[in-house]
Design a protein around this motif. Sequence first.
Motif, PDB file in Angstrom:
ATOM      1  N   ILE A   1       0.845  -1.202   0.000  1.00  0.00           N
ATOM      2  CA  ILE A   1       0.000   0.000   0.000  1.00  0.00           C
ATOM      3  C   ILE A   1       0.877   1.248   0.000  1.00  0.00           C
ATOM      4  O   ILE A   1       0.578   2.237  -0.695  1.00  0.00           O
ATOM      5  CB  ILE A   1      -0.953   0.002   1.212  1.00  0.00           C
ATOM      6  CG1 ILE A   1      -1.972  -1.134   1.089  1.00  0.00           C
ATOM      7  CG2 ILE A   1      -1.667   1.336   1.344  1.00  0.00           C
ATOM      8  CD1 ILE A   1      -2.934  -1.015  -0.072  1.00  0.00           C
ATOM      9  N   ALA A   2       1.988   1.231   0.753  1.00  0.00           N
ATOM     10  CA  ALA A   2       2.885   2.389   0.806  1.00  0.00           C
ATOM     11  C   ALA A   2       3.481   2.703  -0.561  1.00  0.00           C
ATOM     12  O   ALA A   2       3.627   3.873  -0.931  1.00  0.00           O
ATOM     13  CB  ALA A   2       3.997   2.141   1.822  1.00  0.00           C
ATOM     14  N   VAL A   3       3.850   1.664  -1.322  1.00  0.00           N
ATOM     15  CA  VAL A   3       4.376   1.874  -2.677  1.00  0.00           C
ATOM     16  C   VAL A   3       3.347   2.620  -3.521  1.00  0.00           C
ATOM     17  O   VAL A   3       3.664   3.607  -4.207  1.00  0.00           O
ATOM     18  CB  VAL A   3       4.730   0.522  -3.336  1.00  0.00           C
ATOM     19  CG1 VAL A   3       4.966   0.697  -4.833  1.00  0.00           C
ATOM     20  CG2 VAL A   3       5.971  -0.081  -2.677  1.00  0.00           C
ATOM     21  N   GLN A   4       2.112   2.168  -3.470  1.00  0.00           N
ATOM     22  CA  GLN A   4       1.059   2.768  -4.299  1.00  0.00           C
ATOM     23  C   GLN A   4       0.722   4.194  -3.848  1.00  0.00           C
ATOM     24  O   GLN A   4       0.560   5.100  -4.669  1.00  0.00           O
ATOM     25  CB  GLN A   4      -0.185   1.895  -4.266  1.00  0.00           C
ATOM     26  CG  GLN A   4       0.030   0.500  -4.847  1.00  0.00           C
ATOM     27  CD  GLN A   4      -1.183  -0.385  -4.639  1.00  0.00           C
ATOM     28  OE1 GLN A   4      -2.180  -0.283  -5.364  1.00  0.00           O
ATOM     29  NE2 GLN A   4      -1.113  -1.255  -3.649  1.00  0.00           N
TER      30      GLN A   4
ATOM     31  N   GLU B   1       7.867  -8.251  -7.572  1.00  0.00           N
ATOM     32  CA  GLU B   1       7.350  -8.041  -8.926  1.00  0.00           C
ATOM     33  C   GLU B   1       5.977  -7.378  -8.876  1.00  0.00           C
ATOM     34  O   GLU B   1       5.652  -6.537  -9.712  1.00  0.00           O
ATOM     35  CB  GLU B   1       7.285  -9.368  -9.683  1.00  0.00           C
ATOM     36  CG  GLU B   1       8.638  -9.928 -10.066  1.00  0.00           C
ATOM     37  CD  GLU B   1       9.436  -9.007 -10.981  1.00  0.00           C
ATOM     38  OE1 GLU B   1       8.799  -8.308 -11.818  1.00  0.00           O
ATOM     39  OE2 GLU B   1      10.665  -8.958 -10.861  1.00  0.00           O
ATOM     40  N   LYS B   2       5.171  -7.760  -7.870  1.00  0.00           N
ATOM     41  CA  LYS B   2       3.862  -7.132  -7.688  1.00  0.00           C
ATOM     42  C   LYS B   2       4.035  -5.638  -7.396  1.00  0.00           C
ATOM     43  O   LYS B   2       3.292  -4.798  -7.936  1.00  0.00           O
ATOM     44  CB  LYS B   2       3.118  -7.806  -6.538  1.00  0.00           C
ATOM     45  CG  LYS B   2       1.680  -7.340  -6.352  1.00  0.00           C
ATOM     46  CD  LYS B   2       0.782  -7.899  -7.424  1.00  0.00           C
ATOM     47  CE  LYS B   2      -0.664  -7.572  -7.170  1.00  0.00           C
ATOM     48  NZ  LYS B   2      -1.558  -8.067  -8.239  1.00  0.00           N
ATOM     49  N   ALA B   3       5.015  -5.317  -6.552  1.00  0.00           N
ATOM     50  CA  ALA B   3       5.285  -3.913  -6.234  1.00  0.00           C
ATOM     51  C   ALA B   3       5.669  -3.136  -7.490  1.00  0.00           C
ATOM     52  O   ALA B   3       5.274  -1.973  -7.673  1.00  0.00           O
ATOM     53  CB  ALA B   3       6.395  -3.815  -5.189  1.00  0.00           C
ATOM     54  N   LYS B   4       6.423  -3.780  -8.358  1.00  0.00           N
ATOM     55  CA  LYS B   4       6.810  -3.126  -9.619  1.00  0.00           C
ATOM     56  C   LYS B   4       5.600  -2.885 -10.498  1.00  0.00           C
ATOM     57  O   LYS B   4       5.456  -1.818 -11.108  1.00  0.00           O
ATOM     58  CB  LYS B   4       7.844  -3.986 -10.345  1.00  0.00           C
ATOM     59  CG  LYS B   4       8.564  -3.263 -11.478  1.00  0.00           C
ATOM     60  CD  LYS B   4       9.748  -4.062 -11.968  1.00  0.00           C
ATOM     61  CE  LYS B   4      10.536  -3.279 -13.015  1.00  0.00           C
ATOM     62  NZ  LYS B   4      11.741  -4.026 -13.469  1.00  0.00           N
ATOM     63  N   GLU B   5       4.702  -3.870 -10.569  1.00  0.00           N
ATOM     64  CA  GLU B   5       3.479  -3.717 -11.352  1.00  0.00           C
ATOM     65  C   GLU B   5       2.620  -2.567 -10.822  1.00  0.00           C
ATOM     66  O   GLU B   5       1.927  -1.893 -11.585  1.00  0.00           O
ATOM     67  CB  GLU B   5       2.652  -5.004 -11.297  1.00  0.00           C
ATOM     68  CG  GLU B   5       3.276  -6.199 -12.002  1.00  0.00           C
ATOM     69  CD  GLU B   5       2.490  -7.475 -11.748  1.00  0.00           C
ATOM     70  OE1 GLU B   5       1.349  -7.366 -11.216  1.00  0.00           O
ATOM     71  OE2 GLU B   5       2.996  -8.561 -12.055  1.00  0.00           O
ATOM     72  N   LEU B   6       2.707  -2.323  -9.514  1.00  0.00           N
ATOM     73  CA  LEU B   6       1.849  -1.326  -8.876  1.00  0.00           C
ATOM     74  C   LEU B   6       2.522   0.036  -8.712  1.00  0.00           C
ATOM     75  O   LEU B   6       1.984   0.909  -8.031  1.00  0.00           O
ATOM     76  CB  LEU B   6       1.378  -1.845  -7.516  1.00  0.00           C
ATOM     77  CG  LEU B   6       0.457  -3.070  -7.579  1.00  0.00           C
ATOM     78  CD1 LEU B   6       0.178  -3.611  -6.185  1.00  0.00           C
ATOM     79  CD2 LEU B   6      -0.855  -2.729  -8.287  1.00  0.00           C
ATOM     80  N   GLY B   7       3.707   0.195  -9.326  1.00  0.00           N
ATOM     81  CA  GLY B   7       4.286   1.538  -9.330  1.00  0.00           C
ATOM     82  C   GLY B   7       5.737   1.680  -8.941  1.00  0.00           C
ATOM     83  O   GLY B   7       6.322   2.747  -9.136  1.00  0.00           O
ATOM     84  N   ALA B   8       6.364   0.653  -8.359  1.00  0.00           N
ATOM     85  CA  ALA B   8       7.764   0.772  -7.967  1.00  0.00           C
ATOM     86  C   ALA B   8       8.646   0.878  -9.211  1.00  0.00           C
ATOM     87  O   ALA B   8       8.497   0.121 -10.166  1.00  0.00           O
ATOM     88  CB  ALA B   8       8.186  -0.422  -7.128  1.00  0.00           C
ATOM     89  N   ASP B   9       9.567   1.841  -9.200  1.00  0.00           N
ATOM     90  CA  ASP B   9      10.478   2.035 -10.332  1.00  0.00           C
ATOM     91  C   ASP B   9      11.699   1.135 -10.233  1.00  0.00           C
ATOM     92  O   ASP B   9      12.289   0.769 -11.252  1.00  0.00           O
ATOM     93  CB  ASP B   9      10.918   3.495 -10.378  1.00  0.00           C
ATOM     94  CG  ASP B   9       9.744   4.440 -10.539  1.00  0.00           C
ATOM     95  OD1 ASP B   9       9.252   4.587 -11.668  1.00  0.00           O
ATOM     96  OD2 ASP B   9       9.302   5.018  -9.524  1.00  0.00           O
ATOM     97  N   HIS B  10      12.110   0.800  -9.014  1.00  0.00           N
ATOM     98  CA  HIS B  10      13.243  -0.095  -8.779  1.00  0.00           C
ATOM     99  C   HIS B  10      12.850  -1.094  -7.702  1.00  0.00           C
ATOM    100  O   HIS B  10      12.162  -0.743  -6.741  1.00  0.00           O
ATOM    101  CB  HIS B  10      14.482   0.684  -8.294  1.00  0.00           C
ATOM    102  CG  HIS B  10      14.905   1.789  -9.208  1.00  0.00           C
ATOM    103  ND1 HIS B  10      15.684   1.580 -10.328  1.00  0.00           N
ATOM    104  CD2 HIS B  10      14.662   3.127  -9.159  1.00  0.00           C
ATOM    105  CE1 HIS B  10      15.902   2.736 -10.932  1.00  0.00           C
ATOM    106  NE2 HIS B  10      15.300   3.686 -10.241  1.00  0.00           N
TER     107      HIS B  10
END
Length: 324
Positions: free
Chosen positions: A145-148, A169-178
């Motif tokens: 949630i914090a990533v998003q 990988e889920k975090a990357k799909e939801l907006g993480a750049d690295h």
Amino acid sequence: MKAAVLKKLGEAPVYEEFPDPVIANDQQEIITIKSASVKNLDKARAAGTHYSGYKQLPAVAGIDGVGLLADGTPVYAQGVSGTLAEKAVINKGQYIKLPEGIDADTAAALPNAVIGSAMALQFRAKIKQGSTVLVNGATGVTGIIAVQLAKYYGAGTVIATGRNARQLEKAKELGADHIISLLQEDAEVITQIKSIHQQTHIDYVIDYLWGRPAAMLLEALQGAGVNYVSDKVTIVTVGAMAGDLLPLSSGTLRSSDIEILGSGFGSLSSRQFQQFNTSLLPEAFQLVAEKKLHLEVDVVPLEDIQNAWNKPVSPGKRLVVKVS
């Protein structure tokens, strides 16, 4: 009514009949519960290890939930009585109406994650547009949630660290750049953080791990010598999943403009909690309803509460009990 009844501290609540809750005054009302999440706080209270534990047993477990008012309005509320039950007492007016398009299970799981992410980002870090945010421990429910929310609040770059490859990988799909795996050797983790920090200065760290992962962060972010002039880095610790202590060298702080803050009930004001209830949480509910904020849940029926209570929950998911 049917409820998750706690009979002895340290044991899982059991599914059985329990007397209907009774309002104590005209400032209370009854809510019909649809779903309620099971959080670390719920388990700590049931185990007798939290200061807000139960004073009298048997008692109904659960501190909050989603349900219907007498007129059918769907709301989220904290309970005066236990919420892992078909009915609960809440304080009149102290609830949040849910938007159309949000399901009760997801709505029940969201508030705790928003407390641990939005409050840290907005009130402790005081995130600015275009900033760079590193979420340390981004593979858990609150970290995802914090990533998003970091992106939604205007972060230009978001970095996610964690041990679970699928969740990274889920975090990357939801907006993480690295994304940075903490399963690597410590030296490689530090090198990767340093490399990103040199390319785009890390302004804020939202940390859910503490312990060794936070120590690696400090090593990566510290100054590089007598001629080194650094910009400010604010580290906000929200949890300690990797350990409650870490070594902290005086030289690390003297060589860098690093600020370390905490985000929790004792570090947030009543005014900020009011803003959470009137602004941040309703906004998050609306984002979920619009499918702009994503949260995964493991749902079990109320009658399975005893078996589900101590079972491991899937990584990145919150346990939610469907009551009706």
